[in-house]
Write an enzyme that holds these catalytic residues in place. Structure first.
Site, PDB file in Angstrom:
ATOM      1  N   CYS A   1      -5.506   1.081   2.845  1.00  0.00           N
ATOM      2  CA  CYS A   1      -6.840   0.915   3.409  1.00  0.00           C
ATOM      3  C   CYS A   1      -6.521   0.117   4.337  1.00  0.00           C
ATOM      4  CB  CYS A   1      -7.723   0.008   2.377  1.00  0.00           C
ATOM      5  SG  CYS A   1      -7.359  -1.675   2.252  1.00  0.00           S
TER       6      CYS A   1
ATOM      7  N   ASN B   1      -3.436  -2.987  -8.294  1.00  0.00           N
ATOM      8  CA  ASN B   1      -4.742  -3.674  -7.754  1.00  0.00           C
ATOM      9  C   ASN B   1      -5.294  -4.374  -8.726  1.00  0.00           C
ATOM     10  OD1 ASN B   1      -4.732  -0.935  -8.789  1.00  0.00           O
ATOM     11  ND2 ASN B   1      -6.778  -0.425  -7.969  1.00  0.00           N
ATOM     12  N   ILE B   2      -6.099  -5.313  -8.297  1.00  0.00           N
ATOM     13  CA  ILE B   2      -6.904  -6.137  -9.326  1.00  0.00           C
ATOM     14  C   ILE B   2      -8.375  -6.389  -8.970  1.00  0.00           C
ATOM     15  CG2 ILE B   2      -6.737  -8.569 -10.441  1.00  0.00           C
ATOM     16  CD1 ILE B   2      -3.807  -8.829  -9.631  1.00  0.00           C
TER      17      ILE B   2
ATOM     18  N   GLU C   1      -1.188  -3.171  -2.571  1.00  0.00           N
ATOM     19  CA  GLU C   1      -0.183  -3.533  -1.350  1.00  0.00           C
ATOM     20  C   GLU C   1      -0.205  -4.927  -1.093  1.00  0.00           C
ATOM     21  OE1 GLU C   1      -2.440  -1.261  -1.713  1.00  0.00           O
ATOM     22  OE2 GLU C   1      -2.219   0.299  -0.178  1.00  0.00           O
TER      23      GLU C   1
ATOM     24  N   CYS D   1      -6.052  -5.332  -3.137  1.00  0.00           N
ATOM     25  CA  CYS D   1      -5.549  -4.004  -3.499  1.00  0.00           C
ATOM     26  C   CYS D   1      -3.938  -4.070  -3.732  1.00  0.00           C
ATOM     27  CB  CYS D   1      -5.350  -3.338  -2.038  1.00  0.00           C
ATOM     28  SG  CYS D   1      -6.814  -2.934  -1.371  1.00  0.00           S
TER      29      CYS D   1
HETATM   30  N1  THU Z   1      -7.049   0.179  -3.601  1.00  0.00           N
HETATM   31  C1  THU Z   1      -5.855  -0.348  -3.289  1.00  0.00           C
HETATM   32  O1  THU Z   1      -5.305  -0.889  -4.260  1.00  0.00           O
HETATM   33  N2  THU Z   1      -5.085  -0.114  -2.305  1.00  0.00           N
HETATM   34  C2  THU Z   1      -5.678   0.643  -1.164  1.00  0.00           C
HETATM   35  O2  THU Z   1      -5.148   0.740   0.032  1.00  0.00           O
HETATM   36  C3  THU Z   1      -6.980   1.205  -1.244  1.00  0.00           C
HETATM   37  C4  THU Z   1      -7.487   0.838  -2.429  1.00  0.00           C
HETATM   38  C5  THU Z   1      -7.660  -0.186  -4.547  1.00  0.00           C
HETATM   39  C6  THU Z   1      -8.717  -1.176  -4.476  1.00  0.00           C
HETATM   40  C7  THU Z   1      -9.860  -0.719  -5.753  1.00  0.00           C
HETATM   41  O3  THU Z   1      -9.290  -1.596  -6.836  1.00  0.00           O
HETATM   42  C8  THU Z   1      -9.649   0.712  -5.800  1.00  0.00           C
HETATM   43  O4  THU Z   1      -8.386   0.995  -5.106  1.00  0.00           O
HETATM   44  C9  THU Z   1     -10.592   1.414  -5.283  1.00  0.00           C
HETATM   45  O5  THU Z   1     -11.095   1.223  -4.037  1.00  0.00           O
END
Ligand code: THU
Length: 132
Positions: free
Chosen positions: A87, A45-46, A58, A56
């Protein structure tokens, strides 16, 4: 290429998550997608000061893979501190390419928390078939 085990894919997701840019949430996510041809693409995630531009893990992995011509996937591993689940936006974006792929949810120590499928995570999803 040797076949990739579930544990291999989880290890790749942990590695991918090491580059997470998470100054706002401090919630590290790593993902690893296994392509139908047996290659692994990782993502993290960035986050962004504008919040909504955050991507995210994924989707980072997915855009890396699709942008290199991979359109079919057999599995994805997602690792977080609590075994969190993808998500809705990520579910929808992965559904576009491989709605039945396996989904492995694990923690950052590599402990598998849940094995499921994208079809179970996004039942009755909207996809390409709707636009035929
Ligand atoms: N996040 C993900 O990388 N993948 C998901 O499916 C759920 C949320 C990240 C986004 C954000 O950087 C952090 O988690 C908190 O929401």
């Amino acid at each position: 290429m040797d076949s990739i085990s579930d544990q291999d894919l989880i290890a790749a997701a942990i590695e991918g998550g090491k580059h997470a840019y998470i100054p706002y949430s401090n919630y590290r996510v790593g993902a690893a997608l296994l392509t139908a041809s047996g290659e692994v693409y990782t993502g993290c995630n960035i986050e962004n000061a504008g919040y909504s531009p955050t991507i995210c893990a994924e989707r980072t992995a997915l855009v890396k893979a699709v942008s290199e011509g991979h359109l079919s996937f057999t599995a994805v591993a997602v690792v977080t501190r609590d075994g969190g689940s993808p998500c809705g936006v990520c579910r929808q974006m992965m559904f576009e390419f491989s709605p039945t792929m396996k989904v492995l949810l694990a923690d950052l120590d590599g402990n598998l928390r849940l094995t499921t499928t994208l079809a179970d995570l996004l039942p009755h999803g909207f996809g390409r078939a709707n636009l035929d």
